[in-house]
Design a protein around this motif. Structure first.
Motif, PDB file in Angstrom:
ATOM      1  N   PRO A  98     -17.779  21.231  -8.359  1.00 13.36           N
ATOM      2  CA  PRO A  98     -16.766  20.167  -8.381  1.00 13.36           C
ATOM      3  C   PRO A  98     -15.330  20.666  -8.511  1.00 13.36           C
ATOM      4  O   PRO A  98     -14.425  20.119  -7.875  1.00 13.36           O
ATOM      5  CB  PRO A  98     -17.192  19.309  -9.576  1.00 13.36           C
ATOM      6  CG  PRO A  98     -18.671  19.439  -9.602  1.00 13.36           C
ATOM      7  CD  PRO A  98     -18.916  20.884  -9.258  1.00 13.36           C
ATOM      8  N   ALA A  99     -15.093  21.704  -9.308  1.00 11.61           N
ATOM      9  CA  ALA A  99     -13.724  22.215  -9.443  1.00 11.61           C
ATOM     10  C   ALA A  99     -13.239  22.836  -8.144  1.00 11.61           C
ATOM     11  O   ALA A  99     -12.057  22.729  -7.787  1.00 11.61           O
ATOM     12  CB  ALA A  99     -13.646  23.242 -10.575  1.00 11.61           C
ATOM     13  N   MET A 100     -14.137  23.483  -7.419  1.00 13.17           N
ATOM     14  CA  MET A 100     -13.766  24.049  -6.127  1.00 13.17           C
ATOM     15  C   MET A 100     -13.436  22.936  -5.142  1.00 13.17           C
ATOM     16  O   MET A 100     -12.480  23.036  -4.357  1.00 13.17           O
ATOM     17  CB  MET A 100     -14.903  24.921  -5.591  1.00 13.17           C
ATOM     18  CG  MET A 100     -14.553  25.710  -4.351  1.00 13.17           C
ATOM     19  SD  MET A 100     -13.303  26.998  -4.632  1.00 13.17           S
ATOM     20  CE  MET A 100     -14.296  28.207  -5.514  1.00 13.17           C
ATOM     21  N   SER A 101     -14.213  21.856  -5.190  1.00 12.45           N
ATOM     22  CA  SER A 101     -13.942  20.713  -4.310  1.00 12.45           C
ATOM     23  C   SER A 101     -12.581  20.098  -4.617  1.00 12.45           C
ATOM     24  O   SER A 101     -11.881  19.646  -3.713  1.00 12.45           O
ATOM     25  CB  SER A 101     -15.045  19.666  -4.460  1.00 12.45           C
ATOM     26  OG  SER A 101     -16.275  20.163  -3.993  1.00 12.45           O
ATOM     27  N   LEU A 102     -12.221  20.064  -5.900  1.00 12.42           N
ATOM     28  CA  LEU A 102     -10.914  19.543  -6.290  1.00 12.42           C
ATOM     29  C   LEU A 102      -9.798  20.332  -5.609  1.00 12.42           C
ATOM     30  O   LEU A 102      -8.851  19.754  -5.052  1.00 12.42           O
ATOM     31  CB  LEU A 102     -10.757  19.609  -7.810  1.00 12.42           C
ATOM     32  CG  LEU A 102      -9.441  19.091  -8.376  1.00 12.42           C
ATOM     33  CD1 LEU A 102      -9.421  17.568  -8.390  1.00 12.42           C
ATOM     34  CD2 LEU A 102      -9.215  19.634  -9.788  1.00 12.42           C
ATOM     35  N   VAL A 103      -9.904  21.649  -5.643  1.00 13.11           N
ATOM     36  CA  VAL A 103      -8.894  22.512  -5.036  1.00 13.11           C
ATOM     37  C   VAL A 103      -8.933  22.383  -3.513  1.00 13.11           C
ATOM     38  O   VAL A 103      -7.886  22.354  -2.848  1.00 13.11           O
ATOM     39  CB  VAL A 103      -9.106  23.969  -5.484  1.00 13.11           C
ATOM     40  CG1 VAL A 103      -8.129  24.907  -4.790  1.00 13.11           C
ATOM     41  CG2 VAL A 103      -8.951  24.079  -7.005  1.00 13.11           C
ATOM     42  N   GLU A 104     -10.122  22.276  -2.955  1.00 11.21           N
ATOM     43  CA  GLU A 104     -10.258  22.086  -1.504  1.00 11.21           C
ATOM     44  C   GLU A 104      -9.590  20.779  -1.070  1.00 11.21           C
ATOM     45  O   GLU A 104      -8.843  20.739  -0.076  1.00 11.21           O
ATOM     46  CB  GLU A 104     -11.732  22.059  -1.120  1.00 11.21           C
ATOM     47  CG  GLU A 104     -11.978  21.825   0.361  1.00 11.21           C
ATOM     48  CD  GLU A 104     -13.445  21.695   0.700  1.00 11.21           C
ATOM     49  OE1 GLU A 104     -13.768  21.724   1.900  1.00 11.21           O
ATOM     50  OE2 GLU A 104     -14.284  21.559  -0.222  1.00 11.21           O
ATOM     51  N   GLN A 105      -9.853  19.702  -1.809  1.00 17.72           N
ATOM     52  CA  GLN A 105      -9.292  18.396  -1.446  1.00 17.72           C
ATOM     53  C   GLN A 105      -7.779  18.355  -1.587  1.00 17.72           C
ATOM     54  O   GLN A 105      -7.117  17.528  -0.949  1.00 17.72           O
ATOM     55  CB  GLN A 105      -9.960  17.310  -2.273  1.00 17.72           C
ATOM     56  CG  GLN A 105     -11.411  17.079  -1.890  1.00 17.72           C
ATOM     57  CD  GLN A 105     -12.220  16.381  -2.956  1.00 17.72           C
ATOM     58  OE1 GLN A 105     -11.662  15.810  -3.907  1.00 17.72           O
ATOM     59  NE2 GLN A 105     -13.535  16.413  -2.829  1.00 17.72           N
ATOM     60  N   ALA A 106      -7.230  19.247  -2.397  1.00 16.62           N
ATOM     61  CA  ALA A 106      -5.782  19.353  -2.522  1.00 16.62           C
ATOM     62  C   ALA A 106      -5.176  20.163  -1.371  1.00 16.62           C
ATOM     63  O   ALA A 106      -3.954  20.348  -1.321  1.00 16.62           O
ATOM     64  CB  ALA A 106      -5.410  19.992  -3.862  1.00 16.62           C
ATOM     65  N   GLY A 107      -6.010  20.649  -0.466  1.00 20.56           N
ATOM     66  CA  GLY A 107      -5.522  21.388   0.697  1.00 20.56           C
ATOM     67  C   GLY A 107      -5.058  22.787   0.392  1.00 20.56           C
ATOM     68  O   GLY A 107      -4.217  23.333   1.111  1.00 20.56           O
TER      69      GLY A 107
END
Length: 345
Positions: A98-107
């Motif tokens: 989930p933390a990686m997805s957070l950073v991914e979604q922030a572009g």
């Protein structure tokens, strides 16, 4: 500083927020040690001992210095979002996705090199290709057979929300490990189903500080069962079994949320000062040497790349019958919100 460094440099991270949804604007106050111009900076939420082994071996092979800035998933994910394009980070490693997805979604992530992605089976990396799996861990139920028989165990993680389980199980809701498990409940059961299960958890579960304390509580007979990740139990069994000697593990299987396999992630920052070296590091830890360090080391986590097997004591990863979930779909911020509403955070 010499161009060839035998041991990774380690610098602590001090941050203002512990929750994925709770970051504030502005700086984090992290104190950074001086970094040489050529050093690769890894924001590391994986186990420190494992990542240091990776970093040392990578430096030995390439001569590239590695600086580790250690924190937990949510801390470092939030820090990267706050820092944005100004971050000095080259690589981000997590325990859970989930933390990686957070950073991914922030572009903020660059696409992973195709050759690296090819080392990792599709089920252990997101469809986007913006990061990749580097390790995995299975959700398990640890239980005390002196308090509960195998036939009395729940058939699903979801059963633990039922009234008969009030006061009879434990978990560590404040930790990113458990929040990733809740993310799997959210993904498989939807928002309403996750909310209902969390309300049941708030009524029924005893809260502990972390996975190890949860396991200790089951071992001591405080509660009959607890929800943890598998490797805590196997590590303790490999030592003196001091904290697990009175317990056994139950695997839910059946693609149940309780069989969720959490993927640890690795990604390269889009604005990485050392992008080529960062891609090399990611290729190294998913390659044969890096995955052997994981599979043969202390951690008892599952390798996910380069066809490297896990330790023989572990049930094979492909036999756990875990739910099929794209790891980039796990919604950390929404889970934090639901857990807060339920009074678990």
């Amino acid at each position: 500083m010499p161009s060839r460094l035998r041991h990774a440099l380690v610098a602590p991270v001090a941050l203002t927020s512990l929750l994925l949804a709770g970051c504030s604007a502005g700086g984090t106050g992290a104190e950074e040690a001086p970094i040489s111009d050529g050093a690769l900076v890894v924001y590391n939420a994986q186990h420190e001992e494992l990542t240091k082994e990776w970093a040392d071996a990578f430096t030995e092979e390439t001569g590239i210095e590695v600086v580790l800035r250690n924190g937990d998933d949510s801390e470092l994910g939030n820090q990267l979002v706050q820092e944005g394009a100004a971050s000095k980070a080259d690589v981000f490693l997590t325990e859970n996705s989930p933390a990686m997805s957070l950073v991914e979604q922030a572009g903020l992530l660059a696409p992973v090199d195709e050759a690296t992605l090819a080392l990792v089976p599709e089920q252990y990396r997101p469809g986007s290709g913006d990061w990749t799996g580097i390790a995995a861990r299975s959700t398990v139920l640890v239980y005390n057979p002196q308090l509960i028989s195998e036939s009395e165990l729940p058939t699903s993680l979801l059963d633990l929300a039922e009234p008969e389980w009030k006061g009879r199980w434990g978990a560590a809701p404040a930790k990113a490990d458990f929040q990733a498990i809740v993310s799997a409940v959210y993904e498989t059961q939807g928002e309403d189903g996750a909310r209902e299960w969390l309300d049941g958890m708030a009524r029924n579960a005893t809260e502990y500080r972390n996975n190890i304390v949860t396991m200790k509580a089951v071992n001591a007979g405080e509660v009959p069962v607890g929800v943890i990740y598998h490797y805590y139990w196997y590590r303790d069994q490999d030592a003196a079994a001091e904290d697990s000697g009175n317990t056994k593990l139950h695997y839910f299987g059946n693609q149940d949320p309780g069989a969720f396999v959490s993927v640890s992630g690795g990604g390269v920052l889009k604005n990485a000062p050392h992008a080529d070296e960062a891609q090399q590091f990611l290729a190294f830890i998913t390659g044969e040497q890096g995955q052997k360090i994981l599979g043969e080391g202390y951690s008892f986590e599952y390798p996910v790349a380069s066809d490297i097997p896990a330790k023989s004591e572990l049930p094979p990863l492909d036999e756990l019958n875990a739910p099929v979930i794209d790891p980039s779909r796990l919604n950390g911020p929404q889970v934090i919100e639901l857990m807060t509403e339920a009074g678990l955070l």
